[in-house]
Write a protein that holds these residues in place. Structure first.
Motif, mmCIF file in Angstrom:
data_model
loop_
_atom_site.group_PDB
_atom_site.id
_atom_site.type_symbol
_atom_site.label_atom_id
_atom_site.label_comp_id
_atom_site.label_asym_id
_atom_site.label_seq_id
_atom_site.Cartn_x
_atom_site.Cartn_y
_atom_site.Cartn_z
ATOM 1 N N ILE A 31 0.819 -1.218 0.000
ATOM 2 C CA ILE A 31 0.000 0.000 0.000
ATOM 3 C C ILE A 31 0.853 1.269 0.000
ATOM 4 C CG2 ILE A 31 -1.853 -1.199 1.213
ATOM 5 C CD1 ILE A 31 -1.065 0.351 3.722
ATOM 6 N N TRP A 32 2.160 1.131 0.177
ATOM 7 C CA TRP A 32 3.060 2.284 0.076
ATOM 8 C C TRP A 32 4.322 1.836 -0.633
ATOM 9 C CZ3 TRP A 32 6.584 4.477 4.453
ATOM 10 C CH2 TRP A 32 7.291 5.585 3.966
ATOM 11 N N ILE A 33 4.653 2.494 -1.712
ATOM 12 C CA ILE A 33 5.878 2.225 -2.470
ATOM 13 C C ILE A 33 6.722 3.488 -2.410
ATOM 14 C CG2 ILE A 33 6.859 1.562 -4.694
ATOM 15 C CD1 ILE A 33 4.192 0.256 -5.366
ATOM 16 N N ASP A 34 7.865 3.384 -1.768
ATOM 17 C CA ASP A 34 8.750 4.534 -1.565
ATOM 18 C C ASP A 34 9.909 4.434 -2.538
ATOM 19 O OD1 ASP A 34 9.905 6.807 -0.505
ATOM 20 O OD2 ASP A 34 11.001 5.675 1.029
ATOM 21 N N LEU A 35 9.992 5.371 -3.469
ATOM 22 C CA LEU A 35 11.061 5.416 -4.459
ATOM 23 C C LEU A 35 12.085 6.461 -4.034
ATOM 24 C CD1 LEU A 35 8.983 5.261 -7.776
ATOM 25 C CD2 LEU A 35 10.096 3.385 -6.564
ATOM 26 N N HIS A 36 13.245 5.987 -3.631
ATOM 27 C CA HIS A 36 14.321 6.872 -3.189
ATOM 28 C C HIS A 36 15.443 6.804 -4.218
ATOM 29 C CE1 HIS A 36 17.582 7.998 -0.041
ATOM 30 N NE2 HIS A 36 17.166 9.057 -0.729
ATOM 31 N N ASN A 37 15.690 7.935 -4.906
ATOM 32 C CA ASN A 37 16.656 7.989 -5.999
ATOM 33 C C ASN A 37 16.384 6.890 -7.026
ATOM 34 O OD1 ASN A 37 18.224 10.209 -5.041
ATOM 35 N ND2 ASN A 37 19.217 8.849 -3.564
ATOM 36 N N PRO A 55 7.042 10.806 -12.269
ATOM 37 C CA PRO A 55 7.826 11.964 -12.726
ATOM 38 C C PRO A 55 9.312 11.788 -12.421
ATOM 39 C CG PRO A 55 6.674 12.493 -10.693
ATOM 40 C CD PRO A 55 6.201 11.121 -11.109
ATOM 41 N N THR A 56 10.147 12.330 -13.300
ATOM 42 C CA THR A 56 11.585 12.296 -13.080
ATOM 43 C C THR A 56 12.010 13.437 -12.162
ATOM 44 O OG1 THR A 56 12.032 13.685 -15.014
ATOM 45 C CG2 THR A 56 11.902 11.288 -15.364
ATOM 46 N N ARG A 57 13.271 13.421 -11.795
ATOM 47 C CA ARG A 57 13.773 14.470 -10.906
ATOM 48 C C ARG A 57 13.684 15.836 -11.575
ATOM 49 N NH1 ARG A 57 19.362 13.933 -7.446
ATOM 50 N NH2 ARG A 57 18.991 15.713 -6.047
ATOM 51 N N GLU A 58 13.992 15.884 -12.857
ATOM 52 C CA GLU A 58 13.925 17.162 -13.569
ATOM 53 C C GLU A 58 12.499 17.658 -13.652
ATOM 54 O OE1 GLU A 58 15.553 14.495 -14.564
ATOM 55 O OE2 GLU A 58 17.611 15.191 -14.205
ATOM 56 N N VAL A 106 2.469 6.135 -3.715
ATOM 57 C CA VAL A 106 3.844 6.141 -4.206
ATOM 58 C C VAL A 106 4.478 7.473 -3.827
ATOM 59 C CG1 VAL A 106 5.351 5.949 -6.214
ATOM 60 C CG2 VAL A 106 3.217 4.650 -6.127
ATOM 61 N N THR A 107 5.644 7.419 -3.221
ATOM 62 C CA THR A 107 6.407 8.635 -2.913
ATOM 63 C C THR A 107 7.693 8.611 -3.719
ATOM 64 O OG1 THR A 107 7.369 7.522 -0.979
ATOM 65 C CG2 THR A 107 5.467 8.938 -0.601
ATOM 66 N N VAL A 108 7.980 9.708 -4.372
ATOM 67 C CA VAL A 108 9.181 9.844 -5.191
ATOM 68 C C VAL A 108 10.030 10.948 -4.574
ATOM 69 C CG1 VAL A 108 10.087 10.192 -7.516
ATOM 70 C CG2 VAL A 108 7.808 9.194 -7.208
ATOM 71 N N ARG A 109 11.237 10.617 -4.167
ATOM 72 C CA ARG A 109 12.109 11.594 -3.499
ATOM 73 C C ARG A 109 13.563 11.307 -3.841
ATOM 74 N NH1 ARG A 109 13.794 9.245 1.639
ATOM 75 N NH2 ARG A 109 12.857 7.169 1.884
ATOM 76 N N TYR A 110 14.348 12.370 -3.751
ATOM 77 C CA TYR A 110 15.779 12.262 -4.031
ATOM 78 C C TYR A 110 16.599 12.781 -2.850
ATOM 79 C CZ TYR A 110 14.319 11.254 -8.788
ATOM 80 O OH TYR A 110 13.734 10.676 -9.894
ATOM 81 N N ASP A 111 15.968 12.859 -1.710
ATOM 82 C CA ASP A 111 16.635 13.261 -0.472
ATOM 83 C C ASP A 111 16.128 12.361 0.646
ATOM 84 O OD1 ASP A 111 18.265 15.877 -1.012
ATOM 85 O OD2 ASP A 111 16.361 16.167 -2.050
ATOM 86 N N GLN A 112 16.651 12.588 1.845
ATOM 87 C CA GLN A 112 16.287 11.767 2.991
ATOM 88 C C GLN A 112 15.719 12.644 4.096
ATOM 89 O OE1 GLN A 112 16.458 8.397 2.956
ATOM 90 N NE2 GLN A 112 15.456 8.344 4.930
#
Length: 329
Positions: A31-37, A55-58, A106-112
């Motif tokens: 029920i939660w997919i965490d995308l880190h980098n 979505p991509t980082r850009e 779904v969470t998309v993040r490039y930091d912590q």
């Protein structure tokens, strides 16, 4: 094994956090997919699993204000600015995209951000979160709000310490230690942190308003957990008001500091002015007796030189005593 995904599965009355390798499929009960980098193959795996676009980082960085929150193919896309590196002197903001569907979040993040670790500690306990995607995003928003409140509390404590340094300190010690300059620099750092917290809470409030108006929950919460979007909105608004209060307090401190600096500068200018006035009469006396006129009776007196010195000393002491009598020194 390389860990590419963080997922949460329901187990009993709590959520269990797991990690996936590059070749492992996403379980149906996640029920939660965490995308880190995430990489492109990782994005493709989630897109295929949920039928959505990641979505991509850009794309996250270049979002227009109108694209921060939108719905597409039954999924709700929301981008928040979350406090990151809050343990440093100058925390910064990280863009995190939340994609809410009926099947999973779904969470998309490039930091912590620290809020994610706080939430993971909570969901591991029974009843720590509602066992549905909407409950997960609400729990994450609660963690983000709590972290922002904690950051503000830390800034408030440091502001109080600097305030005591300004108003309770010895002016001589302040001048020697150049504490005024340090206080002004710290005020700038604190204002930067507060503005980041306020900006983060504004983005969170927009997401909550969108959810309260557009997302209808379809499942009942468990263990008496009945989340309310509007209650979270009130919490966010309270933090924004606290941030405004601290910002006003910092403005007062800055004005007070600059006022004290002006007072110290005026003391120095006043000292120079007094010295100039004290030495002005002796200079006048010395100038008179330095004239090259033939008929100056005092030049031929035996006690002319001691008399001129005495006049100069008296002319210097009298202004000094006058200033002390007026309490200008």
């Amino acid at each position: 094994m390389l860990l590419i995904h963080g997922i949460c599965l329901t187990r009993g009355d709590r959520l269990v956090h797991q990690t996936l390798g590059p070749d492992e499929p996403i379980p149906a009960g996640a029920i939660w997919i965490d995308l880190h980098n995430p990489t492109s193959p990782e994005d493709a795996k989630v897109e295929q699993h949920l039928g959505i676009s990641i979505p991509t980082r850009e794309e996250m960085h270049d979002l227009e204000p109108s694209e921060i929150i939108y719905a597409e193919s039954g999924a709700h896309y929301m981008t928040m600015r979350v406090i990151c590196q809050s343990e440093t002197n100058v925390p910064r903001l990280a863009d995190v995209t939340f994609i809410l569907t009926e099947q999973a979040l779904v969470t998309v993040r490039y930091d912590q951000p620290g809020a994610f670790n706080i939430f993971l500690n909570r969901v591991g306990k029974p009843g720590g979160c509602s066992l549905e995607p909407a409950g997960v995003i609400e729990g994450l928003i609660d963690a983000i709000t709590d972290r922002a409140a904690e950051v503000l509390r830390g800034v408030g404590d440091r502001i109080d310490m600097r305030s005591r340094q300004i108003f309770d300190g010895n002016s001589a010690n302040v001048e020697q230690g150049r504490a005024y300059q340090a206080v002004v620099r710290r005020i700038g750092q604190y204002e930067h942190i507060i503005s980041n917290v306020r900006e983060s809470m504004v983005s969170v409030e927009r997401v909550l308003l969108y959810l309260s108006a557009n997302f209808k929950r379809t499942k009942k919460a468990v263990s008496g957990f009945t989340p309310e979007w509007r209650s979270a909105i009130r919490d966010v608004q309270a933090i924004e008001e606290h941030a405004t209060f601290l910002s006003n307090k910092l403005q007062f401190m800055l004005n007070a500091t600059l006022g004290l600096v002006s007072i110290e500068q005026n003391k120095i200018i006043k000292l120079f002015s007094v010295v100039a006035v004290v030495f002005m009469p002796p200079t006048l006396v010395a100038s008179i007796y330095g004239m090259n006129f033939e008929k100056m009776p005092e030049l031929k007196w035996d006690f002319g030189y001691p008399m001129s010195l005495g006049i100069m000393v008296v002319a210097a002491i009298l202004p000094y005593l006058f200033f002390r009598w007026k309490k200008w020194l």
